[in-house]
Design a protein around this motif. Structure first.
Motif, PDB file in Angstrom:
ATOM      1  N   GLU A 164      86.433  70.084  33.110  1.00  0.00           N
ATOM      2  CA  GLU A 164      85.492  71.200  33.204  1.00  0.00           C
ATOM      3  C   GLU A 164      86.125  72.489  32.693  1.00  0.00           C
ATOM      4  O   GLU A 164      85.485  73.289  31.993  1.00  0.00           O
ATOM      5  CB  GLU A 164      85.020  71.360  34.641  1.00  0.00           C
ATOM      6  CG  GLU A 164      83.908  72.382  34.804  1.00  0.00           C
ATOM      7  CD  GLU A 164      83.325  72.391  36.206  1.00  0.00           C
ATOM      8  OE1 GLU A 164      82.578  73.339  36.500  1.00  0.00           O
ATOM      9  OE2 GLU A 164      83.623  71.463  36.987  1.00  0.00           O
ATOM     10  N   LEU A 165      87.407  72.710  33.043  1.00  0.00           N
ATOM     11  CA  LEU A 165      88.116  73.895  32.547  1.00  0.00           C
ATOM     12  C   LEU A 165      88.237  73.864  31.025  1.00  0.00           C
ATOM     13  O   LEU A 165      88.070  74.892  30.349  1.00  0.00           O
ATOM     14  CB  LEU A 165      89.507  73.969  33.190  1.00  0.00           C
ATOM     15  CG  LEU A 165      89.546  74.246  34.703  1.00  0.00           C
ATOM     16  CD1 LEU A 165      90.985  74.220  35.204  1.00  0.00           C
ATOM     17  CD2 LEU A 165      88.906  75.595  35.026  1.00  0.00           C
ATOM     18  N   LEU A 166      88.523  72.689  30.472  1.00  0.00           N
ATOM     19  CA  LEU A 166      88.611  72.556  29.015  1.00  0.00           C
ATOM     20  C   LEU A 166      87.272  72.859  28.351  1.00  0.00           C
ATOM     21  O   LEU A 166      87.211  73.533  27.315  1.00  0.00           O
ATOM     22  CB  LEU A 166      89.077  71.144  28.638  1.00  0.00           C
ATOM     23  CG  LEU A 166      90.552  70.823  28.904  1.00  0.00           C
ATOM     24  CD1 LEU A 166      90.806  69.331  28.695  1.00  0.00           C
ATOM     25  CD2 LEU A 166      91.450  71.644  27.975  1.00  0.00           C
ATOM     26  N   SER A 167      86.197  72.334  28.960  1.00  0.00           N
ATOM     27  CA  SER A 167      84.874  72.552  28.367  1.00  0.00           C
ATOM     28  C   SER A 167      84.471  74.022  28.397  1.00  0.00           C
ATOM     29  O   SER A 167      83.663  74.469  27.583  1.00  0.00           O
ATOM     30  CB  SER A 167      83.829  71.703  29.095  1.00  0.00           C
ATOM     31  OG  SER A 167      83.679  72.135  30.427  1.00  0.00           O
ATOM     32  N   ALA A 218      84.234  70.943  17.636  1.00  0.00           N
ATOM     33  CA  ALA A 218      82.988  70.309  18.093  1.00  0.00           C
ATOM     34  C   ALA A 218      83.262  68.899  18.609  1.00  0.00           C
ATOM     35  O   ALA A 218      82.717  68.479  19.639  1.00  0.00           O
ATOM     36  CB  ALA A 218      81.981  70.285  16.954  1.00  0.00           C
ATOM     37  N   GLN A 219      84.135  68.158  17.897  1.00  0.00           N
ATOM     38  CA  GLN A 219      84.443  66.790  18.319  1.00  0.00           C
ATOM     39  C   GLN A 219      85.221  66.781  19.625  1.00  0.00           C
ATOM     40  O   GLN A 219      84.953  65.972  20.515  1.00  0.00           O
ATOM     41  CB  GLN A 219      85.244  66.079  17.222  1.00  0.00           C
ATOM     42  CG  GLN A 219      85.443  64.588  17.504  1.00  0.00           C
ATOM     43  CD  GLN A 219      86.175  63.889  16.370  1.00  0.00           C
ATOM     44  OE1 GLN A 219      87.061  64.484  15.752  1.00  0.00           O
ATOM     45  NE2 GLN A 219      85.807  62.649  16.094  1.00  0.00           N
ATOM     46  N   GLN A 220      86.177  67.709  19.769  1.00  0.00           N
ATOM     47  CA  GLN A 220      86.935  67.802  21.011  1.00  0.00           C
ATOM     48  C   GLN A 220      86.025  68.152  22.188  1.00  0.00           C
ATOM     49  O   GLN A 220      86.147  67.586  23.281  1.00  0.00           O
ATOM     50  CB  GLN A 220      88.044  68.855  20.870  1.00  0.00           C
ATOM     51  CG  GLN A 220      89.187  68.446  19.959  1.00  0.00           C
ATOM     52  CD  GLN A 220      90.157  69.589  19.707  1.00  0.00           C
ATOM     53  OE1 GLN A 220      89.800  70.771  19.807  1.00  0.00           O
ATOM     54  NE2 GLN A 220      91.402  69.242  19.354  1.00  0.00           N
ATOM     55  N   SER A 221      85.119  69.074  21.956  1.00  0.00           N
ATOM     56  CA  SER A 221      84.191  69.473  23.009  1.00  0.00           C
ATOM     57  C   SER A 221      83.317  68.299  23.441  1.00  0.00           C
ATOM     58  O   SER A 221      83.064  68.090  24.634  1.00  0.00           O
ATOM     59  CB  SER A 221      83.312  70.627  22.516  1.00  0.00           C
ATOM     60  OG  SER A 221      82.405  71.022  23.530  1.00  0.00           O
ATOM     61  N   TYR A 255      82.387  63.784  27.441  1.00  0.00           N
ATOM     62  CA  TYR A 255      82.382  62.377  27.835  1.00  0.00           C
ATOM     63  C   TYR A 255      83.334  62.127  29.001  1.00  0.00           C
ATOM     64  O   TYR A 255      83.007  61.382  29.942  1.00  0.00           O
ATOM     65  CB  TYR A 255      82.803  61.490  26.650  1.00  0.00           C
ATOM     66  CG  TYR A 255      81.804  61.424  25.525  1.00  0.00           C
ATOM     67  CD1 TYR A 255      80.437  61.588  25.769  1.00  0.00           C
ATOM     68  CD2 TYR A 255      82.213  61.194  24.214  1.00  0.00           C
ATOM     69  CE1 TYR A 255      79.512  61.529  24.736  1.00  0.00           C
ATOM     70  CE2 TYR A 255      81.302  61.138  23.176  1.00  0.00           C
ATOM     71  CZ  TYR A 255      79.948  61.311  23.436  1.00  0.00           C
ATOM     72  OH  TYR A 255      79.043  61.254  22.413  1.00  0.00           O
ATOM     73  N   ILE A 256      84.518  62.732  28.929  1.00  0.00           N
ATOM     74  CA  ILE A 256      85.502  62.559  30.006  1.00  0.00           C
ATOM     75  C   ILE A 256      84.944  63.090  31.328  1.00  0.00           C
ATOM     76  O   ILE A 256      85.039  62.446  32.383  1.00  0.00           O
ATOM     77  CB  ILE A 256      86.822  63.292  29.651  1.00  0.00           C
ATOM     78  CG1 ILE A 256      87.496  62.623  28.447  1.00  0.00           C
ATOM     79  CG2 ILE A 256      87.774  63.322  30.850  1.00  0.00           C
ATOM     80  CD1 ILE A 256      88.681  63.405  27.917  1.00  0.00           C
ATOM     81  N   HIS A 257      84.349  64.290  31.270  1.00  0.00           N
ATOM     82  CA  HIS A 257      83.794  64.905  32.478  1.00  0.00           C
ATOM     83  C   HIS A 257      82.668  64.054  33.060  1.00  0.00           C
ATOM     84  O   HIS A 257      82.626  63.784  34.275  1.00  0.00           O
ATOM     85  CB  HIS A 257      83.287  66.311  32.141  1.00  0.00           C
ATOM     86  CG  HIS A 257      82.853  67.084  33.347  1.00  0.00           C
ATOM     87  ND1 HIS A 257      81.535  67.141  33.752  1.00  0.00           N
ATOM     88  CD2 HIS A 257      83.552  67.828  34.256  1.00  0.00           C
ATOM     89  CE1 HIS A 257      81.438  67.883  34.843  1.00  0.00           C
ATOM     90  NE2 HIS A 257      82.651  68.317  35.159  1.00  0.00           N
ATOM     91  N   HIS A 258      81.764  63.585  32.199  1.00  0.00           N
ATOM     92  CA  HIS A 258      80.630  62.777  32.658  1.00  0.00           C
ATOM     93  C   HIS A 258      81.114  61.444  33.230  1.00  0.00           C
ATOM     94  O   HIS A 258      80.661  61.011  34.303  1.00  0.00           O
ATOM     95  CB  HIS A 258      79.665  62.535  31.495  1.00  0.00           C
ATOM     96  CG  HIS A 258      78.476  61.696  31.862  1.00  0.00           C
ATOM     97  ND1 HIS A 258      77.517  62.111  32.752  1.00  0.00           N
ATOM     98  CD2 HIS A 258      78.109  60.444  31.471  1.00  0.00           C
ATOM     99  CE1 HIS A 258      76.602  61.171  32.895  1.00  0.00           C
ATOM    100  NE2 HIS A 258      76.936  60.145  32.124  1.00  0.00           N
ATOM    101  N   SER A 259      82.053  60.794  32.545  1.00  0.00           N
ATOM    102  CA  SER A 259      82.574  59.507  33.019  1.00  0.00           C
ATOM    103  C   SER A 259      83.314  59.676  34.340  1.00  0.00           C
ATOM    104  O   SER A 259      83.205  58.827  35.234  1.00  0.00           O
ATOM    105  CB  SER A 259      83.514  58.897  31.973  1.00  0.00           C
ATOM    106  OG  SER A 259      82.830  58.661  30.754  1.00  0.00           O
TER     107      SER A 259
END
Length: 416
Positions: free
Chosen positions: A193-196, A205-208, A213-217
């Motif tokens: 969440e902090l990264l986002s 854009a790809q990193q975001s 995906y990481i946050h949702h998973s």
């Protein structure tokens, strides 16, 4: 005799663990069909231990003389004069129950009751390879049956104890694993969440997208872990209710508001009367919200675009509270309804596979409902939809507490 013997042969099956009929057989003298009734009478009067005599011809049993029945007949007036010199074949039972020595005792009991109940008094004949071996009494059979039932009960008790211990170990394992997973998962969710939010610098854009995906998973996995933990606590009988007075109407409205955006994004119309009457109850607000949210989420998940989901509360004729969540989605096959209420079990429907989770939502919901003393019912027709009904006992209803005010103002549902 032929019918009884054939029935015994048909019922025979090999079972090394079950004692066989030979242990019931007692040595008893056999008599020939030509033996006179007077001789038989004398034999029975001399030896009171004889409960019956087998009538044998060429080593094959052809009849049975019951002690009680024979002596009762010979005690009648004029019977000795009429039958003393006649062969015993005139007074014997020509169709006794005959069982082979290796016939298991449980099957013998079934035959005795279904084919020859009279053998409960008279006894029955045991043979070995068709030849007379001895007489068996029903009392011995009953004693052996009781012994076998006791041994079976002990085995089942031991097996139940082992299953209970295994289930307890499984529950503790799930609770420990779930507890240990929560800490790293919370870290994954928090840092993603902090990264986002770009707190550590800009992202491509790809990193975001990948951080999303990481946050949702992580959130999905944490939800699964929470369900596992709650289910394991429930199975261990350690889940407690934190009861308080609450307005069921307000609770349902807040649940509908929470799932409103999900229904809107799935193009599912969510129906709920936000202007319904107050209904004050005593219950655990957090667990009741979890029940309703699980049912609403399931209904939306398995209802296609353009479908409808209805949430409402009603009273049964007996005064029980009913929370109903109905949809016109894909439905559930009747044979799958009981299955999906078991942990980790899912319905076999290809249309549902993209949306299926771990199979914990409904079992956990059922456990939470039962913790409130209620029941969960599922009514469904394949391709026509599903109705989930939570029925809470009337004893949970109560009057409005003095000075009670809503905790939050619930906005009307829009865009669903």
């Amino acid at each position: 005799m032929t019918g009884a013997k054939a029935a015994a042969a048909d019922g025979h099956h090999s079972n090394k663990e079950t004692p066989c009929a030979h242990i019931l057989a007692e040595e008893a003298p056999a008599i020939r069909p030509q033996t006179s009734c007077a001789e038989v009478h004398a034999m029975l009067r001399r030896n009171e231990a004889l409960s019956a005599l087998a009538v044998v011809s060429a080593e094959q049993p052809v009849g049975l003389v019951s002690r009680l029945e024979f002596l009762a007949k010979m005690a009648r007036p004029y019977w000795p004069e009429l039958f003393d010199r006649k062969p015993i074949s005139k007074l014997m039972d020509p169709a006794p129950l005959i069982v082979e020595w290796d016939h298991d005792i449980e099957a013998v009991s079934d035959l005795l009751l279904s084919q020859k109940p009279k053998a409960m008094i008279d006894g029955f004949i045991v043979t070995r390879d068709g030849k007379y071996s001895g007489i068996a009494k029903a009392t011995a059979l009953m004693r052996m049956t009781v012994t076998l039932a006791g041994e079976r009960f002990n085995r089942l008790s031991d097996a139940l104890h082992q299953v209970t211990e295994a289930n307890s170990a499984k529950t503790k394992f799930l609770a420990n694993v779930s507890h240990e997973l929560r800490t790293p998962l919370n870290a994954i969710i928090g840092f993603s969440e902090l990264l986002s939010r770009r707190l550590y610098g800009p992202l491509t854009a790809q990193q975001s997208e990948h951080v999303g995906y990481i946050h949702h998973s992580g959130q999905l996995l944490l939800s699964l872990v929470e369900d596992l933990l709650n289910l394991s606590v429930s199975e261990a009988g350690q889940m407690e209710l934190y009861e308080e007075p609450l307005d069921l109407q307000e609770l349902l409205a807040s649940c509908a508001k929470l799932v409103g955006p999900r229904a809107a994004s799935a193009s599912v119309h969510l129906e709920f009367d936000e202007n319904g009457a107050e209904e004050w109850i005593t219950g655990d607000a957090v667990k009741l919200k979890q029940i309703v949210l699980n049912l609403l989420t399931n209904a939306i998940k398995f209802t296609g675009p353009g479908g409808r989901v209805r949430l409402q509360k009603t009273l049964s004729p007996a005064g029980n509270l009913r929370i109903e969540v109905a949809d016109n989605g894909i439905g559930i096959r009747e044979q799958d309804i009981d299955k999906i209420l078991q942990p980790f079990c899912q319905a076999h429907d290809k249309r549902a596979h993209p949306n299926q989770g771990a199979g914990l939502g409904l079992p956990l919901t059922k456990a939470l409902v039962e913790l409130h003393g209620g029941q969960l019912f599922l009514h469904s027709r394949l391709n026509f939809g599903t109705e989930a009904e939570v029925r809470l006992p009337a004893t949970r209803r109560r009057g409005k507490p003095e000075g009670a005010v809503p905790e939050t103002d619930v906005e009307p549902l829009t865009g669903t």
